[in-house]
Design a protein around this motif. Structure first.
Motif, mmCIF file in Angstrom:
data_model
loop_
_atom_site.group_PDB
_atom_site.id
_atom_site.type_symbol
_atom_site.label_atom_id
_atom_site.label_comp_id
_atom_site.label_asym_id
_atom_site.label_seq_id
_atom_site.Cartn_x
_atom_site.Cartn_y
_atom_site.Cartn_z
ATOM 1 N N SER A 153 0.528 -1.222 0.154
ATOM 2 C CA SER A 153 0.223 -0.308 -0.046
ATOM 3 C C SER A 153 0.703 1.449 0.279
ATOM 4 O O SER A 153 1.814 1.323 0.594
ATOM 5 C CB SER A 153 -0.707 0.534 1.180
ATOM 6 N N TYR A 154 0.846 1.559 -0.865
ATOM 7 C CA TYR A 154 1.218 3.575 -0.940
ATOM 8 C C TYR A 154 0.889 4.574 -0.209
ATOM 9 O O TYR A 154 1.329 5.812 -0.415
ATOM 10 C CB TYR A 154 1.560 4.128 -2.422
ATOM 11 N N ALA A 155 -0.101 4.340 0.474
ATOM 12 C CA ALA A 155 -1.189 5.195 1.338
ATOM 13 C C ALA A 155 -0.310 5.982 2.054
ATOM 14 O O ALA A 155 0.143 7.227 2.305
ATOM 15 C CB ALA A 155 -1.839 5.064 1.727
ATOM 16 N N GLY A 156 0.123 4.772 2.945
ATOM 17 C CA GLY A 156 1.255 5.432 4.168
ATOM 18 C C GLY A 156 2.757 6.428 3.547
ATOM 19 O O GLY A 156 2.570 7.282 3.886
ATOM 20 N N PRO A 157 3.398 6.633 2.683
ATOM 21 C CA PRO A 157 4.233 6.767 2.321
ATOM 22 C C PRO A 157 4.043 8.321 1.619
ATOM 23 O O PRO A 157 4.388 9.369 1.619
ATOM 24 C CB PRO A 157 5.116 6.270 1.383
ATOM 25 N N ILE A 158 2.457 8.036 0.583
ATOM 26 C CA ILE A 158 2.453 9.412 -0.475
ATOM 27 C C ILE A 158 1.517 10.093 1.106
ATOM 28 O O ILE A 158 1.879 11.268 0.998
ATOM 29 C CB ILE A 158 1.153 8.770 -1.033
ATOM 30 N N LEU A 159 1.139 10.360 2.275
ATOM 31 C CA LEU A 159 0.581 10.702 3.245
ATOM 32 C C LEU A 159 1.458 11.675 3.898
ATOM 33 O O LEU A 159 1.312 12.850 3.992
ATOM 34 C CB LEU A 159 -0.604 10.053 4.300
ATOM 35 N N LEU A 160 2.739 10.540 4.033
ATOM 36 C CA LEU A 160 3.820 11.188 4.995
ATOM 37 C C LEU A 160 5.001 12.390 4.261
ATOM 38 O O LEU A 160 5.367 13.421 4.899
ATOM 39 C CB LEU A 160 4.823 10.265 5.515
ATOM 40 N N THR A 161 4.830 12.147 2.511
ATOM 41 C CA THR A 161 5.290 13.012 2.377
ATOM 42 C C THR A 161 4.940 14.384 1.881
ATOM 43 O O THR A 161 5.351 15.606 2.502
ATOM 44 C CB THR A 161 5.839 12.158 0.592
ATOM 45 N N ILE A 162 3.522 14.646 2.174
ATOM 46 C CA ILE A 162 2.320 15.666 1.464
ATOM 47 C C ILE A 162 2.311 16.380 3.042
ATOM 48 O O ILE A 162 2.661 17.200 3.570
ATOM 49 C CB ILE A 162 0.597 14.648 1.608
ATOM 50 N N THR A 163 2.206 15.172 4.252
ATOM 51 C CA THR A 163 2.599 16.336 5.703
ATOM 52 C C THR A 163 3.656 16.473 6.058
ATOM 53 O O THR A 163 3.874 16.902 6.567
ATOM 54 C CB THR A 163 2.288 15.100 7.396
ATOM 55 N N ILE A 164 4.970 16.035 5.450
ATOM 56 C CA ILE A 164 6.479 17.414 5.651
ATOM 57 C C ILE A 164 6.220 17.853 4.677
ATOM 58 O O ILE A 164 7.088 19.451 4.876
ATOM 59 C CB ILE A 164 7.670 15.646 4.906
ATOM 60 N N SER A 165 5.921 18.361 3.154
ATOM 61 C CA SER A 165 5.311 19.497 2.714
ATOM 62 C C SER A 165 4.989 19.844 3.165
ATOM 63 O O SER A 165 5.391 21.262 2.917
ATOM 64 C CB SER A 165 5.339 18.902 0.783
ATOM 65 N N LEU A 166 3.710 19.891 3.779
ATOM 66 C CA LEU A 166 2.936 20.722 4.050
ATOM 67 C C LEU A 166 3.744 21.305 5.230
ATOM 68 O O LEU A 166 3.316 22.578 5.815
ATOM 69 C CB LEU A 166 1.522 21.105 4.423
#
Length: 89
Positions: free
Chosen positions: A36-49
């Protein structure tokens, strides 16, 4: 069979997965679930924001500090300092 795991889903067990001396009917092959790629994608979005938020906070703090310094300079040094924006002519 079109998919790589089609043999396992059809209950065909490859010989390299069966230990020597074991009857193929007694072997249960367990497959890992798809990643599942949901975790890494959400982590990347959170770090960027978070990084963007920190940059905005630092910019506002710098603006306030410069404005406070510009207001304090005439009272400290006795000289008048004015900040003007460049105008296009």
């Amino acid at each position: 069979m079109r998919h790589p795991d089609a043999q396992l889903r059809a209950n065909h067990r490859p010989a390299d997965l069966i230990p020597p001396g074991i009857h193929p009917g007694d072997v249960v092959v367990i497959q890992a679930p798809p990643r599942s790629y949901a975790g890494p994608i959400l982590l990347t979005i959170t770090i960027s924001l978070g990084a963007a938020f920190v940059i905005v906070v630092l910019a506002v703090a710098f603006k306030v500090a410069v404005a406070a310094a510009a207001a304090a300079v005439p009272t400290v040094g006795g000289a008048s300092v004015s900040l003007k924006l460049a105008r296009k002519r």
